[in-house]
Design a protein around this motif. Sequence first.
Motif, PDB file in Angstrom:
ATOM      1  N   LEU A  87       3.322   5.448  -6.975  1.00 58.21           N
ATOM      2  CA  LEU A  87       2.300   5.622  -6.070  1.00 58.21           C
ATOM      3  C   LEU A  87       1.133   4.602  -6.220  1.00 58.21           C
ATOM      4  O   LEU A  87       0.453   4.239  -7.050  1.00 58.21           O
ATOM      5  N   GLU A  88       0.463   4.119  -4.999  1.00 54.81           N
ATOM      6  CA  GLU A  88      -0.301   3.079  -4.848  1.00 54.81           C
ATOM      7  C   GLU A  88      -1.525   3.563  -4.099  1.00 54.81           C
ATOM      8  O   GLU A  88      -1.296   4.050  -2.893  1.00 54.81           O
ATOM      9  N   ILE A  89      -2.771   3.603  -4.447  1.00 52.79           N
ATOM     10  CA  ILE A  89      -3.925   3.868  -3.727  1.00 52.79           C
ATOM     11  C   ILE A  89      -4.309   2.963  -2.599  1.00 52.79           C
ATOM     12  O   ILE A  89      -4.294   1.716  -3.232  1.00 52.79           O
ATOM     13  N   SER A  90      -4.373   3.390  -1.500  1.00 51.60           N
ATOM     14  CA  SER A  90      -4.814   2.154  -0.525  1.00 51.60           C
ATOM     15  C   SER A  90      -5.550   2.983   0.770  1.00 51.60           C
ATOM     16  O   SER A  90      -6.299   3.771   0.444  1.00 51.60           O
ATOM     17  N   ASP A  91      -5.532   1.979   1.690  1.00 51.83           N
ATOM     18  CA  ASP A  91      -6.366   2.600   2.809  1.00 51.83           C
ATOM     19  C   ASP A  91      -5.662   2.587   4.146  1.00 51.83           C
ATOM     20  O   ASP A  91      -4.862   1.662   4.198  1.00 51.83           O
ATOM     21  N   ALA A  92      -5.528   3.594   4.803  1.00 48.18           N
ATOM     22  CA  ALA A  92      -4.891   3.717   5.928  1.00 48.18           C
ATOM     23  C   ALA A  92      -5.486   4.593   7.173  1.00 48.18           C
ATOM     24  O   ALA A  92      -6.188   5.501   6.964  1.00 48.18           O
ATOM     25  N   ASN A  93      -5.870   3.743   8.183  1.00 53.49           N
ATOM     26  CA  ASN A  93      -6.754   4.329   9.361  1.00 53.49           C
ATOM     27  C   ASN A  93      -8.059   4.456   8.840  1.00 53.49           C
ATOM     28  O   ASN A  93      -8.675   5.614   9.471  1.00 53.49           O
ATOM     29  N   GLY A  94      -8.532   3.898   8.078  1.00 50.32           N
ATOM     30  CA  GLY A  94      -9.916   4.043   7.608  1.00 50.32           C
ATOM     31  C   GLY A  94     -10.305   5.074   6.588  1.00 50.32           C
ATOM     32  O   GLY A  94     -11.340   5.685   6.611  1.00 50.32           O
ATOM     33  N   GLN A  95      -9.291   5.636   5.928  1.00 47.34           N
ATOM     34  CA  GLN A  95      -9.284   6.673   5.209  1.00 47.34           C
ATOM     35  C   GLN A  95      -8.451   6.471   3.863  1.00 47.34           C
ATOM     36  O   GLN A  95      -7.353   5.798   3.891  1.00 47.34           O
ATOM     37  N   PRO A  96      -8.576   7.051   2.902  1.00 47.28           N
ATOM     38  CA  PRO A  96      -7.814   6.899   1.504  1.00 47.28           C
ATOM     39  C   PRO A  96      -6.527   7.371   1.759  1.00 47.28           C
ATOM     40  O   PRO A  96      -6.219   8.374   2.737  1.00 47.28           O
ATOM     41  N   ALA A  97      -5.484   6.587   1.280  1.00 48.40           N
ATOM     42  CA  ALA A  97      -4.091   6.973   1.508  1.00 48.40           C
ATOM     43  C   ALA A  97      -3.258   6.738   0.213  1.00 48.40           C
ATOM     44  O   ALA A  97      -3.804   5.673  -0.493  1.00 48.40           O
ATOM     45  N   LEU A  98      -2.230   7.139   0.036  1.00 49.90           N
ATOM     46  CA  LEU A  98      -1.465   6.857  -1.001  1.00 49.90           C
ATOM     47  C   LEU A  98       0.003   6.314  -0.327  1.00 49.90           C
ATOM     48  O   LEU A  98       0.715   6.964   0.273  1.00 49.90           O
ATOM     49  N   LEU A  99       0.263   5.194  -0.861  1.00 47.40           N
ATOM     50  CA  LEU A  99       1.568   4.339  -0.692  1.00 47.40           C
ATOM     51  C   LEU A  99       2.610   4.897  -1.559  1.00 47.40           C
ATOM     52  O   LEU A  99       2.433   4.740  -2.906  1.00 47.40           O
ATOM     53  N   THR A 100       3.779   5.253  -1.094  1.00 49.20           N
ATOM     54  CA  THR A 100       4.766   5.671  -1.822  1.00 49.20           C
ATOM     55  C   THR A 100       5.842   4.540  -2.084  1.00 49.20           C
ATOM     56  O   THR A 100       6.344   4.313  -1.132  1.00 49.20           O
ATOM     57  N   ARG A 101       6.241   3.966  -3.265  1.00 52.15           N
ATOM     58  CA  ARG A 101       7.063   2.923  -3.064  1.00 52.15           C
ATOM     59  C   ARG A 101       8.474   3.078  -4.102  1.00 52.15           C
ATOM     60  O   ARG A 101       8.153   3.684  -5.007  1.00 52.15           O
ATOM     61  N   ALA A 102       9.431   2.319  -3.560  1.00 55.10           N
ATOM     62  CA  ALA A 102      10.577   2.833  -4.376  1.00 55.10           C
ATOM     63  C   ALA A 102      10.424   1.472  -5.654  1.00 55.10           C
ATOM     64  O   ALA A 102       9.335   0.823  -5.660  1.00 55.10           O
ATOM     65  N   GLY A 103      11.144   1.534  -6.568  1.00 54.29           N
ATOM     66  CA  GLY A 103      11.041   0.677  -7.850  1.00 54.29           C
ATOM     67  C   GLY A 103      11.143  -0.532  -7.372  1.00 54.29           C
ATOM     68  O   GLY A 103      10.311  -1.544  -7.993  1.00 54.29           O
ATOM     69  N   ASP A 104      11.947  -1.230  -6.259  1.00 54.07           N
ATOM     70  CA  ASP A 104      11.881  -2.468  -5.974  1.00 54.07           C
ATOM     71  C   ASP A 104      10.519  -2.801  -5.086  1.00 54.07           C
ATOM     72  O   ASP A 104      10.393  -3.982  -4.333  1.00 54.07           O
ATOM     73  N   GLY A 105       9.635  -1.967  -4.833  1.00 53.62           N
ATOM     74  CA  GLY A 105       8.477  -2.433  -4.026  1.00 53.62           C
ATOM     75  C   GLY A 105       8.676  -1.730  -2.730  1.00 53.62           C
ATOM     76  O   GLY A 105       7.678  -2.012  -1.833  1.00 53.62           O
ATOM     77  N   ALA A 106       9.759  -1.501  -2.108  1.00 54.43           N
ATOM     78  CA  ALA A 106       9.748  -1.119  -0.805  1.00 54.43           C
ATOM     79  C   ALA A 106       9.055   0.101  -0.281  1.00 54.43           C
ATOM     80  O   ALA A 106       9.062   1.171  -1.288  1.00 54.43           O
ATOM     81  N   LEU A 107       8.379   0.235   0.751  1.00 53.66           N
ATOM     82  CA  LEU A 107       7.697   1.466   1.113  1.00 53.66           C
ATOM     83  C   LEU A 107       8.607   2.523   1.542  1.00 53.66           C
ATOM     84  O   LEU A 107       9.582   2.412   2.409  1.00 53.66           O
ATOM     85  N   VAL A 108       8.216   3.758   1.112  1.00 52.15           N
ATOM     86  CA  VAL A 108       8.895   4.977   1.593  1.00 52.15           C
ATOM     87  C   VAL A 108       8.238   5.767   2.071  1.00 52.15           C
ATOM     88  O   VAL A 108       8.635   6.890   2.639  1.00 52.15           O
ATOM     89  N   GLY A 109       6.883   5.724   2.048  1.00 52.36           N
ATOM     90  CA  GLY A 109       5.863   6.726   2.835  1.00 52.36           C
ATOM     91  C   GLY A 109       4.590   6.488   2.712  1.00 52.36           C
ATOM     92  O   GLY A 109       4.027   5.647   1.727  1.00 52.36           O
ATOM     93  N   VAL A 110       3.589   6.973   3.472  1.00 53.03           N
ATOM     94  CA  VAL A 110       2.101   6.712   3.430  1.00 53.03           C
ATOM     95  C   VAL A 110       1.403   8.266   3.741  1.00 53.03           C
ATOM     96  O   VAL A 110       1.902   8.861   4.755  1.00 53.03           O
ATOM     97  N   LEU A 111       0.762   8.504   2.868  1.00 54.57           N
ATOM     98  CA  LEU A 111       0.160   9.742   2.642  1.00 54.57           C
ATOM     99  C   LEU A 111      -1.260   9.761   2.655  1.00 54.57           C
ATOM    100  O   LEU A 111      -1.895   9.313   1.900  1.00 54.57           O
ATOM    101  N   SER A 112      -1.969  10.018   4.033  1.00 54.95           N
ATOM    102  CA  SER A 112      -3.166   9.950   4.341  1.00 54.95           C
ATOM    103  C   SER A 112      -3.831  11.081   3.883  1.00 54.95           C
ATOM    104  O   SER A 112      -3.210  12.497   3.606  1.00 54.95           O
ATOM    105  N   ILE A 113      -5.170  11.273   3.311  1.00 53.59           N
ATOM    106  CA  ILE A 113      -5.847  12.001   2.715  1.00 53.59           C
ATOM    107  C   ILE A 113      -7.128  12.457   3.354  1.00 53.59           C
ATOM    108  O   ILE A 113      -8.034  11.600   3.527  1.00 53.59           O
ATOM    109  N   ASP A 114      -7.243  13.647   4.138  1.00 52.78           N
ATOM    110  CA  ASP A 114      -8.474  14.065   4.638  1.00 52.78           C
ATOM    111  C   ASP A 114      -9.417  15.025   3.836  1.00 52.78           C
ATOM    112  O   ASP A 114      -8.989  15.664   3.014  1.00 52.78           O
ATOM    113  N   VAL A 115     -10.680  14.488   3.531  1.00 58.07           N
ATOM    114  CA  VAL A 115     -11.490  15.187   2.718  1.00 58.07           C
ATOM    115  C   VAL A 115     -12.793  15.777   3.429  1.00 58.07           C
ATOM    116  O   VAL A 115     -13.242  15.160   4.461  1.00 58.07           O
ATOM    117  N   ALA A 116     -13.209  16.983   3.017  1.00 59.10           N
ATOM    118  CA  ALA A 116     -14.326  17.460   3.744  1.00 59.10           C
ATOM    119  C   ALA A 116     -14.901  18.527   2.575  1.00 59.10           C
ATOM    120  O   ALA A 116     -14.213  19.295   1.989  1.00 59.10           O
TER     121      ALA A 116
END
Length: 309
Positions: free
Chosen positions: A248-277
């Motif tokens: 898991l890698e903390i990043s930024d997607a569409n102006g909000q925090p997101a977690l990038l899910t990467r395989a062991g070789d670094g290939a991207l397998v998912g982008v999880l955006s986080i909505d907070v209120a």
Amino acid sequence: MLDLASAHDDLRPLMFSIAYRMLGSVAEAEDVVQEAFLKMHRHDRSTDGDSGSGRIDNLDAYATTVTTRIAIDTLRSARVRREQYVGPWLPEPIVATQDADPAHRLDQDETVTTAFLVVLEALSPTERAVFVLREVIGYSYADIAAVVDKSEANCRQILARAKRRISDAQLQSGPSREEADQLARELVAALAAADLNGLERLLATDVVFVGDGGGRAPAIQKPMVGVVAVARFLLGLMRAGEKFGVLLEISDANGQPALLTRAGDGALVGVLSIDVADGRIVALRNVLNPDKLGHLGPVGDLWELLSHR
């Protein structure tokens, strides 16, 4: 004759900004921008040497008009495809990276967040165009009327209707970016520690988890709601991911925090955006469809990873 070639780099971010907000798709927005440039070139060649009214006087305005009209037509056909989409449909994420295409470095306001783009899906193509032109681009009603071929009074009514629909979605006011980033870090820490109680404290009571696999990657077919269900589901995903080396890698997607899910070789397998209120995570939206991640670099095959657990 206009020098569209030299103006390309200046116009493209504006055109992409409109098309992406209209479509919620990087690939479709890029296609719209390319088609708009071709149409502008054809128009410019056809009026070369002609002093009549067909000449382009304001290049930005003309680019906006052409892009918006093509985006409206594209969205109408895209609606049919999205009705047949497997599982929930989510916008394609734009992840902040230093080497990102300049056109993808959108103004990071509330109109590009995943949550807001999902809400815009409820609008008709014309409503969406009027909203984007007025609220994002800052066009006058007279200019908008010329773009969408409606009267100024009609455009005012369309915008009011669009705003009511957006208001009905009850989007919660956003937190400070520092608060959102802190919750993202705490989420990763709770997941890494397999801390169910800690995880539940971070989530809103009615938190929603949405997965978009599009039939191309494993994802839940319906949104999951509720703190207990979502917390346990997240820990299950974390345990499964650890078995095949997902990071898991903390990043930024569409102006909000997101977690990038990467395989062991670094290939991207998912982008999880986080909505907070209100100090809690209210929604998690996970884009797993590899067709929606290709613009972000090498993409892993999640089905293959799961098969080697």
